[in-house]
Design an enzyme around this catalytic site. Sequence first.
Site, PDB file in Angstrom:
ATOM      1  N   TYR A 116       0.601  21.966  18.985  1.00 50.26           N
ATOM      2  CA  TYR A 116       1.929  21.409  19.253  1.00 50.26           C
ATOM      3  C   TYR A 116       3.031  22.186  18.536  1.00 50.26           C
ATOM      4  CZ  TYR A 116      -0.251  17.361  21.384  1.00 50.26           C
ATOM      5  OH  TYR A 116      -0.965  16.553  22.204  1.00 50.26           O
ATOM      6  N   ARG A 119      10.026  -2.426 -11.493  1.00 52.14           N
ATOM      7  CA  ARG A 119       9.407  -2.891 -10.253  1.00 52.14           C
ATOM      8  C   ARG A 119       9.073  -4.367 -10.474  1.00 52.14           C
ATOM      9  NH1 ARG A 119       4.054   0.208  -8.237  1.00 52.14           N
ATOM     10  NH2 ARG A 119       3.292  -1.071  -9.939  1.00 52.14           N
ATOM     11  N   MET A 169      -3.587  14.417  16.844  1.00 53.53           N
ATOM     12  CA  MET A 169      -4.150  13.082  16.649  1.00 53.53           C
ATOM     13  C   MET A 169      -5.665  13.144  16.410  1.00 53.53           C
ATOM     14  SD  MET A 169      -3.826   9.734  19.086  1.00 53.53           S
ATOM     15  CE  MET A 169      -2.058   9.661  19.053  1.00 53.53           C
ATOM     16  N   LYS A 212      -8.381  -2.168  -5.927  1.00 50.51           N
ATOM     17  CA  LYS A 212      -7.524  -2.649  -4.831  1.00 50.51           C
ATOM     18  C   LYS A 212      -7.655  -1.700  -3.635  1.00 50.51           C
ATOM     19  CE  LYS A 212      -3.690  -0.222  -7.065  1.00 50.51           C
ATOM     20  NZ  LYS A 212      -2.565  -0.384  -8.019  1.00 50.51           N
TER      21      LYS A 212
HETATM   22  C1  LIG Z   1      -2.893   0.370  -9.196  1.00 53.38           C
HETATM   23  C2  LIG Z   1      -2.639  -0.067 -10.590  1.00 53.38           C
HETATM   24  C3  LIG Z   1      -3.286   0.544 -11.680  1.00 53.38           C
HETATM   25  C4  LIG Z   1      -4.184   1.746 -11.515  1.00 53.38           C
HETATM   26  O1  LIG Z   1      -3.414   2.909 -11.407  1.00 53.38           O
HETATM   27  P1  LIG Z   1      -4.103   4.356 -11.303  1.00 53.38           P
HETATM   28  O2  LIG Z   1      -2.965   5.288 -11.390  1.00 53.38           O
HETATM   29  O3  LIG Z   1      -4.778   4.396  -9.983  1.00 53.38           O
HETATM   30  O4  LIG Z   1      -5.070   4.450 -12.433  1.00 53.38           O
HETATM   31  C5  LIG Z   1      -3.085   0.023 -12.933  1.00 53.38           C
HETATM   32  N1  LIG Z   1      -2.261  -1.031 -13.126  1.00 53.38           N
HETATM   33  C6  LIG Z   1      -1.600  -1.621 -12.120  1.00 53.38           C
HETATM   34  C7  LIG Z   1      -0.700  -2.763 -12.401  1.00 53.38           C
HETATM   35  C8  LIG Z   1      -1.747  -1.156 -10.831  1.00 53.38           C
HETATM   36  O5  LIG Z   1      -1.078  -1.734  -9.823  1.00 53.38           O
END
Ligand SMILES: *Cc1c(COP(=O)(O)O)cnc(C)c1O
Length: 344
Positions: free
Chosen positions: A242, A129, A290, A36
């Site tokens: 800054y 969640r 930046m 992802k």
């Molecule tokens: C992102 C995700 C993972 C992977 O998690 P990592 O900690 O990056 O290995 C696994 N399962 C679900 C449902 C996720 O959303």
Amino acid sequence: MIEPKAELSVDFEIIQSNISYLKSLLREGAFMAIIKANAYGHSLEDFVKNLDDIVDGYGVVRLEEALAIRKNSVKPILLMQGLYNEEGFQIASKNNLSITIHHPSQLNLAKEFNSKLNLWIKFNTGMNRLGFEVDDSKKLIDFNQEENCLMSHLACADNPADEMNRNQFALFEKISESFNKTSKSILNSAGIIHFPEYSFDWVRCGIAMYGGVPNEYLKTAMTFRSKVISIRNLRKGERIGYGGRYIASEDKKIAVIYCGYADGYPQNALDGTKILINSHECSILGRVSMDLITADITELPNIKEGDWATLWSPENSINLVSNYNDLISYELMTKITNRVIKST
Ligand SMILES: *Cc1c(COP(=O)(O)O)cnc(C)c1O
């Protein structure tokens, strides 16, 4: 002078060797590469082109991501946050995508498509969640089929001592009694490292493949670097950048690096955060702006304008940057911005 730009490159051989190590930990089961968010900033397309042979499937969250993978792979692809309308389910079915079911609003469509695609039934075992509750098991019993998978997600796997882990595994095993025909999947990266005995049929591995977990066998696959564009001397008592955050305790020499938070380097990086210039370690001094970072090269007399400064790389672990600043490697990887040149 050619305008220097911050650059990002990815070493897929490192990801491959990270994956080999992670697979060696598994007791059983297949390896789902979680790609992802553009493979956590490493390029989803390049990931699939380079590594399709060594993974067993893919997990993403957006339909567009799944379809982009499908162009280059015939392996299983899971949409980890599901789809919610008829059109989505049709597209999934046509492209042989697996869908996560975690919400009652998906149930009618899920039943309609139960025989046409693989469904992953997600239960909440403590993260609170996404997912059904254990009491919903009876309503979901139609999905207890060989092609489907029972899944849950760990909240505290990076802290194996946290009692949450044992509670989540116990609840998952309890739910598994009602889902005796489906495959099972609960481990993410930290789970693979700390609890490989729960590998089951699929592990879902993201961050560890990219080297974003401190571990002697895992290396950072990204190289994020830019050039030193100016060098200046500072007298004791002078301040940098800054807010004048850093005040020189003695005479100092400073390198100014052409990279800033608009490239995705964390704005809140503290004085002392390590970077490498020509493979020499040095520290950030003064607030990241930046477009620019300032670093202490007082002890490094040979650095010149035009030299490379490496913000993170296989030699300068991304975990050092994230841990030192109380950030997470996931965020650093996924926040590199479009203006950074992708080089190979
Ligand atoms: C992102 C995700 C993972 C992977 O998690 P990592 O900690 O990056 O290995 C696994 N399962 C679900 C449902 C996720 O959303």
